[in-house]
Write an enzyme that holds these catalytic residues in place. Structure first.
Site, PDB file in Angstrom:
ATOM      1  N   LYS A  17       0.834  -1.215   0.000  1.00  0.00           N
ATOM      2  CA  LYS A  17       0.000   0.000   0.000  1.00  0.00           C
ATOM      3  C   LYS A  17       0.864   1.258   0.000  1.00  0.00           C
ATOM      4  O   LYS A  17       0.610   2.181  -0.754  1.00  0.00           O
ATOM      5  CB  LYS A  17      -0.917   0.045   1.228  1.00  0.00           C
ATOM      6  N   ARG A  92      -9.720   1.245   8.693  1.00  0.00           N
ATOM      7  CA  ARG A  92      -9.143  -0.054   8.963  1.00  0.00           C
ATOM      8  C   ARG A  92     -10.107  -0.940   9.744  1.00  0.00           C
ATOM      9  O   ARG A  92      -9.733  -1.997  10.208  1.00  0.00           O
ATOM     10  CB  ARG A  92      -7.883   0.146   9.801  1.00  0.00           C
ATOM     11  N   ARG A 134      12.138  -5.339   4.714  1.00  0.00           N
ATOM     12  CA  ARG A 134      12.132  -3.923   4.325  1.00  0.00           C
ATOM     13  C   ARG A 134      12.902  -3.032   5.290  1.00  0.00           C
ATOM     14  O   ARG A 134      12.986  -3.300   6.478  1.00  0.00           O
ATOM     15  CB  ARG A 134      10.711  -3.425   4.086  1.00  0.00           C
ATOM     16  N   ARG A 168      11.421  -0.414  10.689  1.00  0.00           N
ATOM     17  CA  ARG A 168      10.314  -0.008  11.550  1.00  0.00           C
ATOM     18  C   ARG A 168      10.307  -0.883  12.802  1.00  0.00           C
ATOM     19  O   ARG A 168      10.516  -2.088  12.724  1.00  0.00           O
ATOM     20  CB  ARG A 168       8.986  -0.173  10.804  1.00  0.00           C
ATOM     21  N   ARG A 179      -0.462  -8.051  13.721  1.00  0.00           N
ATOM     22  CA  ARG A 179      -1.035  -7.142  12.712  1.00  0.00           C
ATOM     23  C   ARG A 179      -1.882  -7.909  11.705  1.00  0.00           C
ATOM     24  O   ARG A 179      -2.912  -7.438  11.240  1.00  0.00           O
ATOM     25  CB  ARG A 179       0.087  -6.362  12.005  1.00  0.00           C
TER      26      ARG A 179
HETATM   27  P1  AMP Z   1       0.897   1.008   8.857  1.00  0.00           P
HETATM   28  O1  AMP Z   1       2.000   2.011   8.714  1.00  0.00           O
HETATM   29  O2  AMP Z   1      -0.279   1.293   7.982  1.00  0.00           O
HETATM   30  O3  AMP Z   1       1.392  -0.413   8.728  1.00  0.00           O
HETATM   31  O4  AMP Z   1       0.337   1.148  10.363  1.00  0.00           O
HETATM   32  C1  AMP Z   1       1.174   0.898  11.478  1.00  0.00           C
HETATM   33  C2  AMP Z   1       0.360   0.831  12.745  1.00  0.00           C
HETATM   34  O5  AMP Z   1      -0.308   2.081  13.008  1.00  0.00           O
HETATM   35  C3  AMP Z   1      -0.780  -0.191  12.766  1.00  0.00           C
HETATM   36  O6  AMP Z   1      -0.316  -1.509  13.062  1.00  0.00           O
HETATM   37  C4  AMP Z   1      -1.663   0.377  13.889  1.00  0.00           C
HETATM   38  O7  AMP Z   1      -1.107   0.135  15.161  1.00  0.00           O
HETATM   39  C5  AMP Z   1      -1.585   1.872  13.603  1.00  0.00           C
HETATM   40  N1  AMP Z   1      -2.623   2.289  12.632  1.00  0.00           N
HETATM   41  C6  AMP Z   1      -2.439   2.621  11.328  1.00  0.00           C
HETATM   42  N2  AMP Z   1      -3.602   2.935  10.725  1.00  0.00           N
HETATM   43  C7  AMP Z   1      -4.560   2.805  11.670  1.00  0.00           C
HETATM   44  C8  AMP Z   1      -5.981   2.982  11.680  1.00  0.00           C
HETATM   45  N3  AMP Z   1      -6.680   3.337  10.586  1.00  0.00           N
HETATM   46  N4  AMP Z   1      -6.636   2.753  12.844  1.00  0.00           N
HETATM   47  C9  AMP Z   1      -5.991   2.402  13.958  1.00  0.00           C
HETATM   48  N5  AMP Z   1      -4.663   2.198  14.021  1.00  0.00           N
HETATM   49  C10 AMP Z   1      -3.945   2.404  12.904  1.00  0.00           C
END
Ligand code: AMP
Length: 222
Positions: A17, A92, A134, A168, A179
């Site tokens: 994404k 989400r 990554r 990360r 996740r």
């Molecule tokens: P990402 O960078 O999209 O992989 O998101 C990393 C982390 O941020 C996720 O595992 C959640 O802990 C938090 N997070 C990201 N987007 C959301 C969302 N829409 N709602 C709640 N938590 C989020």
């Protein structure tokens, strides 16, 4: 003008994404708004809120719906996103989508509703390898992958020449398992939800970065 200007990217962690969102945003001349990046920015401030967010992220849990809806809505309505946006990682959950639906009925969103939900489909067997490999150049933000997108010269960032790289904090095997569970339980129900609204289009995310972005280009029509 593209056929679609306000796009939500849906897909499991590691589906691409962020990578595809950045390419798409650049080609469409809009910004990618990443829910995870907005949260990580708050974490970096070291505030109490940032500390709470970090706990959620490092456990692989979702942060509170109120917080993420507020952060994302503010970004969608910012003047620089007037002509469109790519939303990476929001909504989400069904709860977030339902609240966002109500928010989009407000007058500020007239003519600015999401018009495409793009599901990047990747089987579970791809996910661990993609995530664990990554890394990022913290100076310029460019993402790389040990196998799928290595730097041209080992240990040197292609873009800024930086020599320090970072992973990360939540890209560990343990957090990825959590996740993925959250994705299956909370996020995947959005697939039938947006299908029913006629907004969802699927794209096979298993090919090379270029192959997937070509397919997305056809769908979005820019
Ligand atoms: P990402 O960078 O999209 O992989 O998101 C990393 C982390 O941020 C996720 O595992 C959640 O802990 C938090 N997070 C990201 N987007 C959301 C969302 N829409 N709602 C709640 N938590 C989020």
């Amino acid at each position: 003008m593209a056929r679609h200007n306000r796009i939500v990217l849906l897909g499991p962690p590691g589906s691409g994404k962020g990578t595809q969102g950045a390419i798409l945003a650049q080609n469409m001349g809009v910004h990618e708004i990443s829910a995870g990046d907005l949260l990580r920015t708050e974490v970096k401030t070291g505030s109490n809120l940032g500390k709470e967010i970090a706990e959620c992220i490092n456990a692989g849990h979702l942060v509170s719906t109120d917080l993420i809806v507020r952060l994302m809505t503010q970004a969608f309505l910012a003047p620089e996103n007037e002509n469109g946006f790519i939303s990476d990682g929001f909504p989400r959950s069904i709860e977030q989508a339902e609240i966002f639906e109500k928010v989009q009925q407000q007058t500020e969103f007239t003519g600015k509703k999401v018009d495409l939900v793009l599901l990047i489909d990747v089987p579970d067997s791809y996910i661990l390898e993609r995530i664990l490999g990554r890394f990022q150049c913290p100076s310029c933000g460019t993402f790389y992958h040990d196998k799928f997108k290595p730097t041209k010269v080992a240990g040197v960032c292609d873009i800024c020449g930086g020599k320090e790289f970072a992973k990360r904090a939540d890209d560990t095997e343990e957090t990825v398992v959590s996740r993925l569970r959250v994705y299956r339980e909370a996020t995947a129900p959005l697939i039938p939800y947006y299908e029913k609204q006629g907004l969802l289009v699927r794209v096979d995310g298993t090919g090379s970065i270029d192959a997937v972005s070509e397919k997305i280009k056809e769908i979005v029509g820019y």
